[in-house]
Design a protein around this motif. Structure first.
Motif, mmCIF file in Angstrom:
data_model
loop_
_atom_site.group_PDB
_atom_site.id
_atom_site.type_symbol
_atom_site.label_atom_id
_atom_site.label_comp_id
_atom_site.label_asym_id
_atom_site.label_seq_id
_atom_site.Cartn_x
_atom_site.Cartn_y
_atom_site.Cartn_z
ATOM 1 N N SER A 4 0.806 -1.222 0.000
ATOM 2 C CA SER A 4 0.000 0.000 0.000
ATOM 3 C C SER A 4 0.840 1.275 0.000
ATOM 4 O O SER A 4 0.503 2.244 -0.682
ATOM 5 C CB SER A 4 -0.941 0.004 1.209
ATOM 6 O OG SER A 4 -1.985 -0.942 1.031
ATOM 7 N N VAL A 5 1.951 1.291 0.777
ATOM 8 C CA VAL A 5 2.725 2.537 0.863
ATOM 9 C C VAL A 5 3.468 2.841 -0.422
ATOM 10 O O VAL A 5 3.928 3.973 -0.621
ATOM 11 C CB VAL A 5 3.715 2.501 2.052
ATOM 12 C CG1 VAL A 5 2.971 2.374 3.365
ATOM 13 C CG2 VAL A 5 4.737 1.387 1.877
ATOM 14 N N LEU A 38 -6.870 8.274 1.991
ATOM 15 C CA LEU A 38 -7.786 7.137 1.937
ATOM 16 C C LEU A 38 -8.709 7.200 0.721
ATOM 17 O O LEU A 38 -9.084 6.171 0.165
ATOM 18 C CB LEU A 38 -8.617 7.069 3.224
ATOM 19 C CG LEU A 38 -7.824 6.806 4.515
ATOM 20 C CD1 LEU A 38 -8.746 6.859 5.723
ATOM 21 C CD2 LEU A 38 -7.102 5.472 4.446
ATOM 22 N N GLY A 39 -9.055 8.428 0.308
ATOM 23 C CA GLY A 39 -9.951 8.579 -0.832
ATOM 24 C C GLY A 39 -9.326 8.177 -2.153
ATOM 25 O O GLY A 39 -10.048 7.943 -3.133
ATOM 26 N N GLN A 98 -6.775 -3.224 4.618
ATOM 27 C CA GLN A 98 -5.765 -2.635 5.495
ATOM 28 C C GLN A 98 -6.342 -2.330 6.876
ATOM 29 O O GLN A 98 -5.642 -2.457 7.895
ATOM 30 C CB GLN A 98 -5.192 -1.358 4.872
ATOM 31 C CG GLN A 98 -4.306 -1.579 3.668
ATOM 32 C CD GLN A 98 -2.985 -2.226 4.032
ATOM 33 O OE1 GLN A 98 -2.616 -2.335 5.188
ATOM 34 N NE2 GLN A 98 -2.250 -2.673 3.009
ATOM 35 N N ALA A 99 -7.605 -1.936 6.929
ATOM 36 C CA ALA A 99 -8.232 -1.664 8.220
ATOM 37 C C ALA A 99 -8.273 -2.924 9.075
ATOM 38 O O ALA A 99 -8.007 -2.884 10.287
ATOM 39 C CB ALA A 99 -9.640 -1.117 8.015
ATOM 40 N N ALA A 157 -12.005 0.969 -2.116
ATOM 41 C CA ALA A 157 -12.672 0.615 -0.867
ATOM 42 C C ALA A 157 -12.202 -0.740 -0.363
ATOM 43 O O ALA A 157 -12.061 -0.950 0.852
ATOM 44 C CB ALA A 157 -14.192 0.615 -1.076
ATOM 45 N N GLY A 158 -11.940 -1.672 -1.279
ATOM 46 C CA GLY A 158 -11.471 -2.991 -0.879
ATOM 47 C C GLY A 158 -10.110 -2.949 -0.213
ATOM 48 O O GLY A 158 -9.870 -3.631 0.783
ATOM 49 N N GLU A 159 -9.207 -2.125 -0.770
ATOM 50 C CA GLU A 159 -7.876 -2.025 -0.177
ATOM 51 C C GLU A 159 -7.927 -1.384 1.200
ATOM 52 O O GLU A 159 -7.254 -1.824 2.137
ATOM 53 C CB GLU A 159 -6.942 -1.220 -1.087
ATOM 54 C CG GLU A 159 -5.516 -1.121 -0.558
ATOM 55 C CD GLU A 159 -4.585 -0.378 -1.489
ATOM 56 O OE1 GLU A 159 -3.445 -0.098 -1.088
ATOM 57 O OE2 GLU A 159 -4.994 -0.084 -2.630
#
Length: 325
Positions: free
Chosen positions: A48-49, A225-226, A236-237, A230-232
């Motif tokens: 993600s980063v 986040l935007g 991650q959440a 939404a899946g990622e």
């Protein structure tokens, strides 16, 4: 729970075969679960980063969600902690909370998943062993010292092999990972002497980190986040906020309580082997043959460093304690 020293057999009695105590077996199981979660964390965080999400998003998902889930453990009537425990929790949060995640995420951004997972977890048991030996007078035993040497040699070959295959790692990234490993090692030594439970420590780390970071995250407009799907964000959440902030901290703390800080942190040094394997299908990062050989050396060092120290050698004060009337 402390390991119970083995009773010496009387003269003339036939020695009983040594068996792993239940606490050791349970500690190994908790450590194995920690290894699985930590290994995946290096991979999913780098995923993600290096794309849409930033380091700040990873931190707010980890500690914001973790703090909300664990805060009731600290604020529930009858479970409230004294001010001293909250102060210890603040120290823990500074060692294994927001600054730790920031350093590791920075290292992941500047290196690869395999390199980051090879530096931080593998040097942590070395820092823990050296600090315990220097300041707490903990005797490590020859097997652990040999294990530390094997880990260092394996890590050195892993970095050299990775440099030949993928280019030299960023020195700032390596420095950030080494600092994070030292902080993690200090935390393991302090936690075992704190008197806090695994859940209390995890809750304090998350709550304090959330209090220190979430307001700044909102006021400074650090959210990305935007920009992610939404899946990622949902994945991650769950991984950052539940698995890492709650499950991994509890399982690692239980391993430290049952095995001791030196043995528990040594087992966590298996993370690079697992993370390297996970990085192949997720990130497409294939290790070179020399890297694989270096990982084998690290695993061998971990097995030696995780060997329990005999009760008579664990502390120089133990023999004195036995002689006291």
């Amino acid at each position: 729970m402390e390991l119970t020293p083995a009773v010496e057999p009387s003269v003339g009695a036939s020695p009983r075969p040594r068996r792993l105590s239940r606490s050791v077996v349970a500690g190994l199981a908790w450590a194995a679960l920690s290894v699985a979660i930590f290994s995946g964390w290096f991979v999913v965080t780098r995923f993600s980063v290096t794309r849409e999400l930033g380091i700040s998003d990873i931190m707010v998902l980890r500690f914001g969600i973790g703090g909300l889930l664990l805060a009731p453990m600290l604020l529930w009537p009858g479970r409230r902690l004294p001010p001293k425990a909250w102060l210890e929790g603040l120290v823990f949060a500074l060692l294994w909370g927001m600054p730790f995640v920031l350093l590791v995420a920075l290292g992941l951004t500047l290196t690869s998943a395999a390199q980051a997972a090879s530096v931080a977890p593998t040097t942590m048991p070395i820092f823990a062993g050296l600090l315990g030996w220097l300041f707490l007078r903990e005797r490590q035993g020859w097997a652990r010292w040999l294990g530390y040497v094997a880990i260092i040699v394996g890590l050195a070959f892993l970095i050299v092999a990775g440099t030949a295959a993928h280019g030299a790692p960023n020195p700032w990234g390596i420095a950030a990972l080494l600092l994070a490993a030292a902080m993690w090692a200090v935390y393991t030594l302090l936690f075992r002497r704190s008197g806090l439970t695994s859940i209390q420590s995890a809750a304090l780390i998350c709550v304090w980190s959330a209090l220190l970071f979430v307001p700044a995250y909102g006021l400074l407009g650090l959210s990305h986040l935007g920009m992610a799907s939404a899946g990622e964000v949902a994945f991650q959440a769950i991984y950052q906020g539940i698995l890492m902030s709650v499950v991994a901290v509890i399982t690692f703390n239980r391993a430290v309580s049952l095995l001791g800080p030196s043995a528990a942190t040594a087992i966590i040094a298996l993370v690079p082997a697992v993370a390297t394997l996970l990085a192949i299908p997720v990130l497409g990062e294939w290790p070179a043959p020399a890297e694989a050989a270096a990982i084998v050396a690290i695993v061998a060092g971990v097995l030696l460093a995780a060997k329990p120290v005999r009760a008579a050698e664990a502390s120089p004060t133990s023999s004195k304690r036995k002689e006291d009337p």
